[in-house]
Design a protein around this motif. Sequence first.
Motif, PDB file in Angstrom:
ATOM      1  N   GLN A  22     -18.740   3.330 -23.967  1.00 29.89           N
ATOM      2  CA  GLN A  22     -19.468   4.587 -23.831  1.00 29.89           C
ATOM      3  C   GLN A  22     -20.871   4.413 -24.418  1.00 29.89           C
ATOM      4  O   GLN A  22     -21.107   4.581 -25.611  1.00 29.89           O
ATOM      5  CB  GLN A  22     -18.726   5.697 -24.570  1.00 29.89           C
ATOM      6  CG  GLN A  22     -17.297   5.900 -24.106  1.00 29.89           C
ATOM      7  CD  GLN A  22     -17.232   6.596 -22.754  1.00 29.89           C
ATOM      8  OE1 GLN A  22     -17.939   7.562 -22.501  1.00 29.89           O
ATOM      9  NE2 GLN A  22     -16.386   6.097 -21.871  1.00 29.89           N
ATOM     10  N   GLN A  75     -20.332  11.128 -16.964  1.00 33.67           N
ATOM     11  CA  GLN A  75     -20.666   9.703 -17.061  1.00 33.67           C
ATOM     12  C   GLN A  75     -19.653   8.968 -17.920  1.00 33.67           C
ATOM     13  O   GLN A  75     -19.290   7.816 -17.637  1.00 33.67           O
ATOM     14  CB  GLN A  75     -22.069   9.548 -17.639  1.00 33.67           C
ATOM     15  CG  GLN A  75     -22.553   8.112 -17.759  1.00 33.67           C
ATOM     16  CD  GLN A  75     -22.708   7.433 -16.415  1.00 33.67           C
ATOM     17  OE1 GLN A  75     -22.788   8.084 -15.388  1.00 33.67           O
ATOM     18  NE2 GLN A  75     -22.746   6.107 -16.419  1.00 33.67           N
ATOM     19  N   GLY A  76     -19.164   9.611 -18.973  1.00 34.71           N
ATOM     20  CA  GLY A  76     -18.156   8.979 -19.820  1.00 34.71           C
ATOM     21  C   GLY A  76     -16.869   8.696 -19.062  1.00 34.71           C
ATOM     22  O   GLY A  76     -16.233   7.658 -19.265  1.00 34.71           O
ATOM     23  N   LEU A  90     -26.214   7.869 -22.063  1.00 34.72           N
ATOM     24  CA  LEU A  90     -25.964   9.307 -22.034  1.00 34.72           C
ATOM     25  C   LEU A  90     -24.511   9.629 -22.351  1.00 34.72           C
ATOM     26  O   LEU A  90     -24.213  10.616 -23.037  1.00 34.72           O
ATOM     27  CB  LEU A  90     -26.330   9.874 -20.652  1.00 34.72           C
ATOM     28  CG  LEU A  90     -26.159  11.381 -20.457  1.00 34.72           C
ATOM     29  CD1 LEU A  90     -27.066  12.159 -21.393  1.00 34.72           C
ATOM     30  CD2 LEU A  90     -26.421  11.769 -18.999  1.00 34.72           C
ATOM     31  N   ALA A  91     -23.585   8.797 -21.907  1.00 30.17           N
ATOM     32  CA  ALA A  91     -22.166   9.041 -22.177  1.00 30.17           C
ATOM     33  C   ALA A  91     -21.864   9.004 -23.666  1.00 30.17           C
ATOM     34  O   ALA A  91     -21.022   9.755 -24.158  1.00 30.17           O
ATOM     35  CB  ALA A  91     -21.314   8.022 -21.434  1.00 30.17           C
ATOM     36  N   LEU A 122     -24.761  16.078 -28.086  1.00 35.66           N
ATOM     37  CA  LEU A 122     -25.281  17.080 -27.147  1.00 35.66           C
ATOM     38  C   LEU A 122     -24.464  18.361 -27.199  1.00 35.66           C
ATOM     39  O   LEU A 122     -25.022  19.470 -27.135  1.00 35.66           O
ATOM     40  CB  LEU A 122     -25.270  16.506 -25.730  1.00 35.66           C
ATOM     41  CG  LEU A 122     -26.339  15.467 -25.405  1.00 35.66           C
ATOM     42  CD1 LEU A 122     -26.076  14.845 -24.033  1.00 35.66           C
ATOM     43  CD2 LEU A 122     -27.726  16.088 -25.436  1.00 35.66           C
ATOM     44  N   PHE A 123     -23.152  18.237 -27.325  1.00 35.99           N
ATOM     45  CA  PHE A 123     -22.304  19.433 -27.384  1.00 35.99           C
ATOM     46  C   PHE A 123     -22.648  20.283 -28.605  1.00 35.99           C
ATOM     47  O   PHE A 123     -22.787  21.507 -28.522  1.00 35.99           O
ATOM     48  CB  PHE A 123     -20.829  19.019 -27.426  1.00 35.99           C
ATOM     49  CG  PHE A 123     -19.869  20.169 -27.385  1.00 35.99           C
ATOM     50  CD1 PHE A 123     -19.405  20.665 -26.183  1.00 35.99           C
ATOM     51  CD2 PHE A 123     -19.439  20.780 -28.561  1.00 35.99           C
ATOM     52  CE1 PHE A 123     -18.525  21.736 -26.131  1.00 35.99           C
ATOM     53  CE2 PHE A 123     -18.556  21.854 -28.528  1.00 35.99           C
ATOM     54  CZ  PHE A 123     -18.099  22.330 -27.310  1.00 35.99           C
ATOM     55  N   THR A 156     -24.892  17.981 -21.414  1.00 34.14           N
ATOM     56  CA  THR A 156     -23.582  17.698 -22.005  1.00 34.14           C
ATOM     57  C   THR A 156     -22.540  17.454 -20.925  1.00 34.14           C
ATOM     58  O   THR A 156     -21.718  16.529 -21.029  1.00 34.14           O
ATOM     59  CB  THR A 156     -23.147  18.880 -22.892  1.00 34.14           C
ATOM     60  OG1 THR A 156     -24.156  19.128 -23.869  1.00 34.14           O
ATOM     61  CG2 THR A 156     -21.831  18.578 -23.581  1.00 34.14           C
ATOM     62  N   GLN A 157     -22.586  18.260 -19.874  1.00 31.99           N
ATOM     63  CA  GLN A 157     -21.632  18.078 -18.776  1.00 31.99           C
ATOM     64  C   GLN A 157     -21.867  16.748 -18.048  1.00 31.99           C
ATOM     65  O   GLN A 157     -20.925  16.057 -17.669  1.00 31.99           O
ATOM     66  CB  GLN A 157     -21.740  19.258 -17.801  1.00 31.99           C
ATOM     67  CG  GLN A 157     -20.873  19.139 -16.557  1.00 31.99           C
ATOM     68  CD  GLN A 157     -19.384  19.130 -16.882  1.00 31.99           C
ATOM     69  OE1 GLN A 157     -18.976  19.466 -17.990  1.00 31.99           O
ATOM     70  NE2 GLN A 157     -18.575  18.731 -15.926  1.00 31.99           N
ATOM     71  N   SER A 215     -23.125  14.111 -19.410  1.00 33.79           N
ATOM     72  CA  SER A 215     -22.653  13.078 -20.333  1.00 33.79           C
ATOM     73  C   SER A 215     -21.140  12.917 -20.239  1.00 33.79           C
ATOM     74  O   SER A 215     -20.618  11.790 -20.228  1.00 33.79           O
ATOM     75  CB  SER A 215     -23.061  13.450 -21.760  1.00 33.79           C
ATOM     76  OG  SER A 215     -22.517  12.552 -22.692  1.00 33.79           O
ATOM     77  N   TRP A 216     -20.425  14.043 -20.158  1.00 39.62           N
ATOM     78  CA  TRP A 216     -18.968  14.005 -20.030  1.00 39.62           C
ATOM     79  C   TRP A 216     -18.549  13.292 -18.740  1.00 39.62           C
ATOM     80  O   TRP A 216     -17.644  12.446 -18.748  1.00 39.62           O
ATOM     81  CB  TRP A 216     -18.442  15.438 -20.054  1.00 39.62           C
ATOM     82  CG  TRP A 216     -16.960  15.583 -19.907  1.00 39.62           C
ATOM     83  CD1 TRP A 216     -16.252  15.689 -18.742  1.00 39.62           C
ATOM     84  CD2 TRP A 216     -15.993  15.626 -20.958  1.00 39.62           C
ATOM     85  NE1 TRP A 216     -14.903  15.815 -18.996  1.00 39.62           N
ATOM     86  CE2 TRP A 216     -14.717  15.776 -20.353  1.00 39.62           C
ATOM     87  CE3 TRP A 216     -16.074  15.570 -22.341  1.00 39.62           C
ATOM     88  CZ2 TRP A 216     -13.554  15.863 -21.092  1.00 39.62           C
ATOM     89  CZ3 TRP A 216     -14.905  15.654 -23.075  1.00 39.62           C
ATOM     90  CH2 TRP A 216     -13.665  15.801 -22.450  1.00 39.62           C
ATOM     91  N   TRP A 225     -22.380  12.396 -25.942  1.00 44.68           N
ATOM     92  CA  TRP A 225     -21.697  13.642 -25.584  1.00 44.68           C
ATOM     93  C   TRP A 225     -21.464  14.544 -26.788  1.00 44.68           C
ATOM     94  O   TRP A 225     -21.772  15.736 -26.762  1.00 44.68           O
ATOM     95  CB  TRP A 225     -20.350  13.337 -24.915  1.00 44.68           C
ATOM     96  CG  TRP A 225     -19.609  14.591 -24.577  1.00 44.68           C
ATOM     97  CD1 TRP A 225     -19.766  15.352 -23.463  1.00 44.68           C
ATOM     98  CD2 TRP A 225     -18.619  15.249 -25.371  1.00 44.68           C
ATOM     99  NE1 TRP A 225     -18.938  16.449 -23.505  1.00 44.68           N
ATOM    100  CE2 TRP A 225     -18.225  16.419 -24.672  1.00 44.68           C
ATOM    101  CE3 TRP A 225     -18.034  14.980 -26.600  1.00 44.68           C
ATOM    102  CZ2 TRP A 225     -17.266  17.303 -25.168  1.00 44.68           C
ATOM    103  CZ3 TRP A 225     -17.074  15.860 -27.096  1.00 44.68           C
ATOM    104  CH2 TRP A 225     -16.697  17.008 -26.382  1.00 44.68           C
TER     105      TRP A 225
END
Length: 329
Positions: A41, A30-31, A44-45, A51-52, A24-25, A27-28, A48
């Motif tokens: 987005q 990468q976003g 993986l982005a 995943l969260f 999740t982190q 992904s954040w 997010w």
Amino acid sequence: MIAPPRALVVLLTLLAALVLAALTQLSWAQGFRLADANQPQTGLAGAWGLLFVIAWAVGAAGIGLLVDGAFGGAGMPSVARVPLAAIAGILIAPAVGIGLIHPATSTVIAAGVALVALGTLNGQRSRTSPLPTRAIRARSSDVRGAVRLLASLSAGVGVVGVVYALTGAGWSDGAADETIAMAHGITVLLASAIPLLAAFALSAPPRHGTAAVWGPTSLIVLEITAVAVAYQDAPAGQEMATWLGLSAALGGGAIAWWTIPRLRGPLGPRIAVGLAFGGGYAALFGTTVIPLLAFTVPVVALVLAFTRARPTEPKILSAGQTPLPTQTA
């Protein structure tokens, strides 16, 4: 706290939650990169939010199982403990996950877990034979004056450093502005810390040998010297970086050297934990702690001069009375 079968399930569930939290982190992060580049987005982005939620649910399940097992072992009925475990998991999981984003939090938690784990291991420690009572009294008498002198010297020079840091820009030709005055004052404070370190080393109990006291102390002196050299180039950060990095490595080595002989358990795990403590300090705190602590040097020196250097009268035993272990330790 809980029975072994449930403990295994809880550990595996929380491990999965941490892996999901890490994704999740990522992904954040990468976003943010894609947003800075004005790109959509995707990949993986774009996952997010999902995943969260999944990480939150898995973490809540693991924490809920832990709380339910702990209260069940204490005799709480299921009608009360199940809702309580569910609420605890839902509230605690996101707080823990977000708190672990900062590396200092996870490092401190890991250090605490490592200390607890070492306490469960059996290992032989080499113990130095206690010094005779007469030798301890003679040593205390010999070093008391030296400790008082070194601490007083440190306090006096430290006060000069504080005064220069706060007021030097108004009267010193060497301080072009307040920033330069602060840097020079910190350098003086760092120099004043060296006698204080020697005083602490002299007054430290020699239970683990001389090298376990003076070795780390010497590395801290080198660490302080490196910071002092770095502040000669303040506030130019690029020139300071190399010296501050060296100081962090020296401080980490000092922490590892001081820690390893004083931990309990087998030698291998003690070395691993000591090196981890030193590495954590060097990576997270090494470049910032020493300048912040510099202004505490005069206060600590005064406290040491008036407390640790104070003479203690040995207790006089009556004829035939056997000393207690605490009187000869």
